[in-house]
Design an enzyme around this catalytic site. Structure first.
Site, PDB file in Angstrom:
ATOM      1  N   SER A 298       0.835  -1.198   0.000  1.00 14.64           N
ATOM      2  CA  SER A 298       0.000   0.000   0.000  1.00 14.64           C
ATOM      3  C   SER A 298       0.871   1.249   0.000  1.00 14.64           C
ATOM      4  O   SER A 298       1.966   1.257   0.586  1.00 14.64           O
ATOM      5  CB  SER A 298      -0.901   0.008   1.235  1.00 14.64           C
ATOM      6  OG  SER A 298      -1.580   1.240   1.368  1.00 14.64           O
TER       7      SER A 298
ATOM      8  N   TYR B  38      -1.925  -0.922  10.324  1.00 17.02           N
ATOM      9  CA  TYR B  38      -1.973  -1.175   8.875  1.00 17.02           C
ATOM     10  C   TYR B  38      -0.775  -0.540   8.184  1.00 17.02           C
ATOM     11  O   TYR B  38      -0.078  -1.206   7.398  1.00 17.02           O
ATOM     12  CB  TYR B  38      -3.271  -0.613   8.297  1.00 17.02           C
ATOM     13  CG  TYR B  38      -3.394  -0.789   6.804  1.00 17.02           C
ATOM     14  CD1 TYR B  38      -3.800  -2.001   6.266  1.00 17.02           C
ATOM     15  CD2 TYR B  38      -3.106   0.259   5.930  1.00 17.02           C
ATOM     16  CE1 TYR B  38      -3.912  -2.172   4.893  1.00 17.02           C
ATOM     17  CE2 TYR B  38      -3.218   0.102   4.562  1.00 17.02           C
ATOM     18  CZ  TYR B  38      -3.621  -1.107   4.046  1.00 17.02           C
ATOM     19  OH  TYR B  38      -3.722  -1.280   2.690  1.00 17.02           O
TER      20      TYR B  38
END
Length: 262
Positions: A152, A166
Site C-alpha cells: 500500500s 496497517y
C-alpha cells in the site's frame, strides 16, 4: 519479442490469497482471462465459490477455490498441502489477503496490532515459505517463479487516517519483499511489491463513500484505480516482460503518493 509472448501467462499456475473480493478478485480475473489456472483462497468459503463460478464462466483459464482462514496457522499449512496435492508446481504467488484497523491514537487497542500484523505480514512469510518448494519447481533462469506482494502507498507515506498497525504492516511487507528478493532470487524466484492506492474494495468502501471526492482530488490522475490497472501490473510482473524485475516496489496509485497535503 512481440507483445503476445512478452506478456503471456497462459498455462501458469497462480495462487491469489484474498482472491474472491476486491483487489484480489480483480487480479484473479486478469489471470483467468489470460489463460492461467488460478487458485483463490480466503476464509469466506461462499465468496470463494461464487468467485470461482464467475471466473470459470469467462473461459480461457480455470479457477479453483481452497478456502482458508489465514489467522490460523494450521489453515495456512492445510492450504499449502492441498495445493501440493493438486499441482506439481506454482508459477506465481500473490499475497493479497489483508486487514485494516482504524482508531484514535489514545484508544488504539493492542489487539489491533496482533490481528493486522498477523494477516498482513506474518502469514505472508508463513505461506511463502510453505509453497517455496512448488515455486522452485516452476522456476527457470529466464522465467523465474514470481512472488507478488500487495502492499500500500500507506506503507510509503504517512496517511491522514489513524491506521497505525496497517501502515506499519505494509511498510514491513515492502521490506520483507525486498529481503525475500535477495534470498529467493538465488533460487530463481523473484519477489516484488505493488504499493496500491485507492481501489474499489470492501476495505475501502466506507472510506470512498465518505471521502471519495477528496480522495480522487488528491490523485494527480483524478480517479481511483480500476481492475485493469492492478491486474495489468500483475500480468507484467508474472510474464517474460517482468522476468528481470526483482526487489521492486511499484506504486499503482495514479501518483497519489506524490501529492502534497498542503
Amino acid at each position: 519479442m512481440d507483445s503476445q509472448s512478452l506478456f503471456n501467462v497462459k498455462g501458469k499456475v497462480v495462487l491469489v490469497t484474498g482472491g474472491a473480493k476486491g483487489i484480489g478478485r480483480m487480479i484473479s480475473e486478469g489471470y483467468v482471462t489470460n489463460g492461467a489456472t488460478v487458485y483463490i483462497s480466503s476464509r469466506d468459503a461462499k465468496a470463494c465459490e461464487k468467485a470461482v463460478g464467475e471466473l470459470n464462466a469467462l473461459g480461457k483459464g480455470k479457477a479453483y477455490a481452497i478456502p482458508a482462514d489465514f489467522y490460523k496457522e494450521e489453515d495456512v499449512q492445510r492450504l499449502a498441502e492441498e495445493l501440493a496435492k493438486r499441482e506439481s508446481k506454482l508459477h506465481v504467488l500473490v499475497n493479497n489477503s489483508g486487514s485494516n484497523w482504524g482508531a484514535p491514537y489514545d484508544e488504539y487497542p493492542s489487539a489491533a496490532w496482533t490481528r493486522v500484523l498477523t494477516l498482513n505480514l506474518h502469514r505472508v512469510f508463513d505461506l511463502t515459505k510453505l509453497v517455496t518448494p512448488l515455486l522452485e519447481k516452476a522456476a527457470a533462469p529466464n522465467d523465474p517463479a514470481r512472488i507478488i506482494n500487495i502492499g500500500s502507498i500507506d506503507g510509503l507515506r504517512v496517511p491522514s487516517l489513524e491506521t497505525y498497525a496497517y501502515s506499519a504492516s505494509k511498510a514491513g511487507l515492502h521490506h520483507l519483499s525486498r529481503v525475500l528478493a535477495n534470498h529467493l532470487g538465488r533460487r530463481n524466484i523473484t519477489s516484488n511489491t505493488l504499493a496500491c492506492g485507492p481501489f474499489e474494495s470492501k476495505m475501502m468502501a466506507a472510506t470512498l463513500k465518505t471521502f471519495g471526492d477528496s480522495i480522487k482530488a488528491g490523485v494527480p490522475l483524478g480517479r481511483i484505480g480500476t481492475p485493469e490497472d492492478v491486474a495489468g501490473s500483475c500480468l507484467f510482473l508474472s510474464s517474460r516482460a517482468g522476468a528481470y524485475i526483482n526487489g521492486a516496489t511499484i506504486t499503482v496509485d495514479g501518483g497519489s503518493h506524490l501529492a502534497a497535503k498542503m
